[in-house]
Scaffold this motif. Structure first.
Motif, PDB file in Angstrom:
ATOM      1  N   GLN A  90       0.817  -1.213   0.000  1.00 50.70           N
ATOM      2  CA  GLN A  90       0.000   0.000   0.000  1.00 50.70           C
ATOM      3  C   GLN A  90       0.851   1.263   0.000  1.00 50.70           C
ATOM      4  O   GLN A  90       0.353   2.356  -0.232  1.00 50.70           O
ATOM      5  CB  GLN A  90      -0.912   0.005   1.238  1.00 50.70           C
ATOM      6  N   SER A  91       2.147   1.115   0.312  1.00 46.14           N
ATOM      7  CA  SER A  91       3.005   2.298   0.325  1.00 46.14           C
ATOM      8  C   SER A  91       3.694   2.433  -1.020  1.00 46.14           C
ATOM      9  O   SER A  91       3.778   1.496  -1.801  1.00 46.14           O
ATOM     10  CB  SER A  91       4.039   2.178   1.447  1.00 46.14           C
ATOM     11  N   ASN A 101       0.701   2.825  -5.939  1.00 44.46           N
ATOM     12  CA  ASN A 101       1.257   1.684  -5.200  1.00 44.46           C
ATOM     13  C   ASN A 101       0.792   0.376  -5.850  1.00 44.46           C
ATOM     14  O   ASN A 101       0.041   0.373  -6.819  1.00 44.46           O
ATOM     15  CB  ASN A 101       0.885   1.757  -3.711  1.00 44.46           C
ATOM     16  N   TYR A 103      -1.244  -1.954  -4.876  1.00 42.39           N
ATOM     17  CA  TYR A 103      -2.677  -2.273  -4.836  1.00 42.39           C
ATOM     18  C   TYR A 103      -3.483  -1.416  -5.803  1.00 42.39           C
ATOM     19  O   TYR A 103      -4.511  -1.840  -6.318  1.00 42.39           O
ATOM     20  CB  TYR A 103      -3.206  -2.180  -3.401  1.00 42.39           C
ATOM     21  N   LYS A 104      -3.001  -0.204  -6.064  1.00 39.62           N
ATOM     22  CA  LYS A 104      -3.671   0.607  -7.093  1.00 39.62           C
ATOM     23  C   LYS A 104      -3.477  -0.026  -8.467  1.00 39.62           C
ATOM     24  O   LYS A 104      -4.379  -0.014  -9.303  1.00 39.62           O
ATOM     25  CB  LYS A 104      -3.122   2.037  -7.079  1.00 39.62           C
ATOM     26  N   ASP A 114     -13.052  -1.306  -4.187  1.00 42.29           N
ATOM     27  CA  ASP A 114     -12.430  -1.185  -2.854  1.00 42.29           C
ATOM     28  C   ASP A 114     -12.896  -2.276  -1.898  1.00 42.29           C
ATOM     29  O   ASP A 114     -12.118  -2.766  -1.075  1.00 42.29           O
ATOM     30  CB  ASP A 114     -12.734   0.193  -2.246  1.00 42.29           C
ATOM     31  N   SER A 121      -3.719  -2.783   7.495  1.00 46.42           N
ATOM     32  CA  SER A 121      -2.927  -1.547   7.412  1.00 46.42           C
ATOM     33  C   SER A 121      -1.459  -1.839   7.707  1.00 46.42           C
ATOM     34  O   SER A 121      -0.567  -1.150   7.228  1.00 46.42           O
ATOM     35  CB  SER A 121      -3.476  -0.503   8.386  1.00 46.42           C
TER      36      SER A 121
END
Length: 200
Positions: A90-91, A101, A103-104, A114, A121
C-alpha cells in the motif's frame, strides 16, 4: 530453529487437484518482491475451508504482468476476485513510479472495487501469524494442491529463529509462505479469538 508450520502434514494438507468453482470468488494473495513476484490463488467453499490451487512466480516481474497472467488464466472470474497480500504494497515503492502503489495497480489491472480488498494496514506479526496458521492446520480444512510445489516446499521447510521470526535466506526467500500467511489471515482474521464462529 523450528518449522514455522509445525502442524503442516503432507498427507493431511495436500490434495491431488482442485477444479475451481465458477460460483465462488477467487481469493488471491500477493507478495511484492522483484525476485520473484508471487501470488497464490485459492477458494473457500465454507466458513472453515481454504483450498490453495495455483501459484504464480514471476522472475523479475511486475504487478501488472502478474495481473495479466491472472486475467489470461481465469477470465471467467473477473469481477469476482478478493485480493489480499503484503500490507507494505500500500506504500509507494521504488518498483512503482509516482504516487501509485501495488494495490492501485491491481485495482486497475483486475478491475477491483475497494470492497474486494482484504489487506491489513500493517502486516500481522510473524509470531501471531504462526499461531493462526498452525491453529488453522489443526482445526480447519486447509488444503494445497500438488501442483503448488513451491508453496508446499515453503510449508515444510521454512523455519523460525528463537524470537519466532521467519528465517529468510537467498535460497529460501519464503515468499510463498508469506502469501500463505496473508491468505490465512484474510480468510480467518478472528479464528483465534472467536473459534465458535468457524464451527459448522
Amino acid at each position: 530453529k523450528s518449522p514455522f508450520l509445525y502442524a503442516f502434514n503432507l498427507k493431511q494438507h495436500t490434495i491431488k487437484s482442485y477444479e475451481p468453482n465458477i460460483h465462488l470468488p477467487l481469493i488471491i494473495s500477493f507478495d511484492f518482491n522483484k525476485e520473484p513476484m508471487t501470488c497464490l490463488i485459492a477458494q473457500s467453499d465454507n466458513i472453515r475451508s481454504l483450498t490453495i490451487f495455483d501459484e504464480i512466480q514471476l522472475s523479475n516481474g511486475s504487478t501488472p504482468e502478474v495481473c495479466e497472467m491472472i486475467k489470461a488464466k481465469y477470465p471467467d472470474w473477473l469481477g469476482r476476485i478478493i485480493i489480499t497480500g503484503d500490507a507494505s504494497g500500500q506504500s509507494r515503492s521504488p518498483l512503482v513510479r509516482g504516487s501509485v502503489n501495488h494495490y492501485k495497480l491491481i485495482k486497475t489491472g483486475l478491475t477491483i472495487r475497494d470492497n474486494q480488498f482484504r489487506v491489513r494496514s500493517a502486516n500481522i506479526s510473524h509470531s501471531n501469524s504462526r499461531m493462526l496458521c498452525n491453529s488453522l492446520l489443526q482445526n480447519a480444512e486447509i488444503r494445497v494442491t500438488e501442483n503448488c510445489k513451491g508453496t508446499i516446499k515453503d510449508c515444510i521447510y521454512v523455519q523460525v529463529d528463537e524470537d519466532g521470526d521467519i528465517v529468510k535466506t537467498a535460497s529460501q526467500g519464503a515468499h510463498l509462505l508469506d502469501n500463505f500467511r496473508y491468505l490465512c489471515d484474510a480468510q480467518f482474521p478472528d479464528f483465534i479469538s472467536k473459534p465458535n464462529k468457524y464451527r459448522q
